[in-house]
Design a protein around this motif. Structure first.
Motif, PDB file in Angstrom:
ATOM      1  N   GLN A 114      33.382  60.093  71.512  1.00 24.30           N
ATOM      2  CA  GLN A 114      33.986  61.327  71.740  1.00 24.30           C
ATOM      3  C   GLN A 114      35.462  61.142  71.674  1.00 24.30           C
ATOM      4  O   GLN A 114      36.418  61.936  71.116  1.00 24.30           O
ATOM      5  CB  GLN A 114      33.807  61.544  73.208  1.00 24.30           C
ATOM      6  N   ILE A 115      36.012  59.975  72.195  1.00 20.84           N
ATOM      7  CA  ILE A 115      37.293  59.682  72.248  1.00 20.84           C
ATOM      8  C   ILE A 115      37.910  59.582  70.760  1.00 20.84           C
ATOM      9  O   ILE A 115      38.913  59.867  70.289  1.00 20.84           O
ATOM     10  CB  ILE A 115      37.777  58.222  73.009  1.00 20.84           C
ATOM     11  N   PRO A 123      34.178  62.540  62.171  1.00 19.65           N
ATOM     12  CA  PRO A 123      33.402  61.759  62.852  1.00 19.65           C
ATOM     13  C   PRO A 123      32.809  60.450  61.772  1.00 19.65           C
ATOM     14  O   PRO A 123      32.108  59.524  62.126  1.00 19.65           O
ATOM     15  CB  PRO A 123      32.207  62.169  63.398  1.00 19.65           C
ATOM     16  N   ASP A 124      33.123  60.736  60.299  1.00 22.98           N
ATOM     17  CA  ASP A 124      32.241  59.878  59.465  1.00 22.98           C
ATOM     18  C   ASP A 124      32.683  58.453  59.177  1.00 22.98           C
ATOM     19  O   ASP A 124      32.072  57.726  58.496  1.00 22.98           O
ATOM     20  CB  ASP A 124      32.177  60.744  58.076  1.00 22.98           C
ATOM     21  N   ASN A 125      33.827  58.139  59.538  1.00 20.76           N
ATOM     22  CA  ASN A 125      34.357  56.630  59.793  1.00 20.76           C
ATOM     23  C   ASN A 125      33.960  56.226  61.155  1.00 20.76           C
ATOM     24  O   ASN A 125      33.513  55.056  61.352  1.00 20.76           O
ATOM     25  CB  ASN A 125      35.614  56.516  59.113  1.00 20.76           C
ATOM     26  N   THR A 138      28.085  65.094  63.429  1.00 16.77           N
ATOM     27  CA  THR A 138      28.635  66.336  63.530  1.00 16.77           C
ATOM     28  C   THR A 138      29.700  66.347  64.439  1.00 16.77           C
ATOM     29  O   THR A 138      29.558  65.659  65.607  1.00 16.77           O
ATOM     30  CB  THR A 138      27.615  67.403  63.613  1.00 16.77           C
ATOM     31  N   TYR A 139      30.453  67.087  64.355  1.00 18.10           N
ATOM     32  CA  TYR A 139      31.981  67.204  65.202  1.00 18.10           C
ATOM     33  C   TYR A 139      32.239  68.624  65.119  1.00 18.10           C
ATOM     34  O   TYR A 139      32.697  69.105  64.207  1.00 18.10           O
ATOM     35  CB  TYR A 139      32.781  66.340  65.092  1.00 18.10           C
ATOM     36  N   ALA A 146      25.881  61.590  66.692  1.00 21.48           N
ATOM     37  CA  ALA A 146      25.616  60.879  65.716  1.00 21.48           C
ATOM     38  C   ALA A 146      24.254  60.197  65.720  1.00 21.48           C
ATOM     39  O   ALA A 146      23.926  59.863  66.814  1.00 21.48           O
ATOM     40  CB  ALA A 146      26.848  59.829  65.339  1.00 21.48           C
ATOM     41  N   VAL A 147      23.530  60.008  64.521  1.00 18.12           N
ATOM     42  CA  VAL A 147      22.566  59.260  64.557  1.00 18.12           C
ATOM     43  C   VAL A 147      22.396  58.285  63.527  1.00 18.12           C
ATOM     44  O   VAL A 147      23.030  58.545  62.297  1.00 18.12           O
ATOM     45  CB  VAL A 147      21.244  60.251  64.188  1.00 18.12           C
TER      46      VAL A 147
END
Ligand code: HSE
Length: 289
Positions: A114-115, A123-125, A138-139, A146-147
């Motif tokens: 989250q931070i 979020p993908d990195n 997802t964000y 994330a999974v």
């Protein structure tokens, strides 16, 4: 002594723009040394990388705890800067974990995500840097989820150009809106990509990596070597080739048993840069004490 280790990451994998990524076996490590009156980072990365609180790692830690006690840090990084391999995400994760360790914040991986996503914007990195493996995330600008899942046996043949490309410049060429058809085709390819990875089908996953119309369509002019590598890699038996993150790095995903032979072929292309034969890192952020 505490050492924080964060892997490099490769985002997008074609149609998973801002939502899919994986961890690679290049690492940033930070060893926390003694407390001192000011921050100092001991590294051998050249004059462009700050050694004081202007460094992204310390900046991130201070954003969480402004009066964090300064320490000497030893930093080593195998992750090239501004090449599309998640160097800033790895620094952000290292900075959050530095505050977590020194400030006893007791953050979970979910808290870290989250931070980090608020600082990085997507979020993908950051998600694969935390969780490792193959990650779909997802964000919605409020919360990230994330999974992580194992990736099928494969090697990531990675071309790292000599020239940098800043993410901001590579995002600036993207359109504000997409045609509905392109969005449907691409998001369905991303869905099939995830399902193929979960089923262990590298060949299908690789084909989906070449079905993007979210970003590669627009970034192609910044990275002419993408099509050149894709074409040759296909002829040599690669499963799929995509622009890593915002580029300029390009990755060809290949079956492990053919990796060395395909790399020999790709290295004959007349390109300015270097090739690495990387593994998908099954684990993300790690703390060694
Ligand atoms: N998904 C991001 C992009 C990754 O393609 O711009 C780069 O940070």
């Amino acid at each position: 002594m505490t050492t924080i280790r964060v892997p490099a990451t490769s985002a997008n994998l074609g149609p998973g723009f801002d939502s899919i990524g994986l961890a690679l076996n290049l690492y940033l490590t930070i060893t926390i040394g003694e407390a001192r009156s000011d921050w100092f980072i001991d590294h051998e990365m050249g004059a462009d990388v700050p050694t004081d609180e202007h460094n992204l790692i310390i900046k991130t830690a201070l954003a969480l705890i402004p009066d964090l006690e300064p320490h000497r840090l030893v930093m080593r990084s195998e992750i090239p800067l501004a090449r599309g391999l998640g160097s800033s995400s790895s620094a952000i994760i290292a900075g959050i974990e530095l505050a977590n360790q020194l400030g006893n914040l007791d953050l979970t991986d979910y808290d870290l995500l989250q931070i980090a996503v608020k600082l990085e914007g997507h979020p993908d990195n950051v998600a694969p840097a935390i969780y490792g493996g193959f990650v779909t995330a997802t964000y919605d600008e409020v919360e990230a989820d994330a999974v992580s899942a194992p990736f099928p046996a494969a090697r990531a043949l990675t071309f790292i150009p000599d020239a940098e490309l800043l993410t901001s410049a590579s995002r600036a060429v993207l359109p504000a809106k997409l045609p509905l058809r392109a969005a449907v085709t691409t998001s369905s390819a991303a869905n099939v990509l995830v399902a193929a990875v979960l089923r262990g089908d590298l060949e299908l996953a690789g084909r989906m990596m070449e079905r993007d119309q979210f970003h590669e369509t627009y970034r192609g002019k910044l990275v002419p070597h993408l099509e050149q590598i894709r074409e040759r890699a296909r002829e040599c038996g690669a499963c799929g080739t995509y622009l890593s993150g915002a580029g300029p790095t390009v990755i060809s995903m290949v079956p492990t048993q053919n990796a060395a032979a395909i790399l020999d072929e790709l290295e004959t292309l007349p390109l300015k840069g270097r090739w690495l034969n990387l593994a998908i890192a099954p684990a993300g952020l790690a703390i060694e004490k």
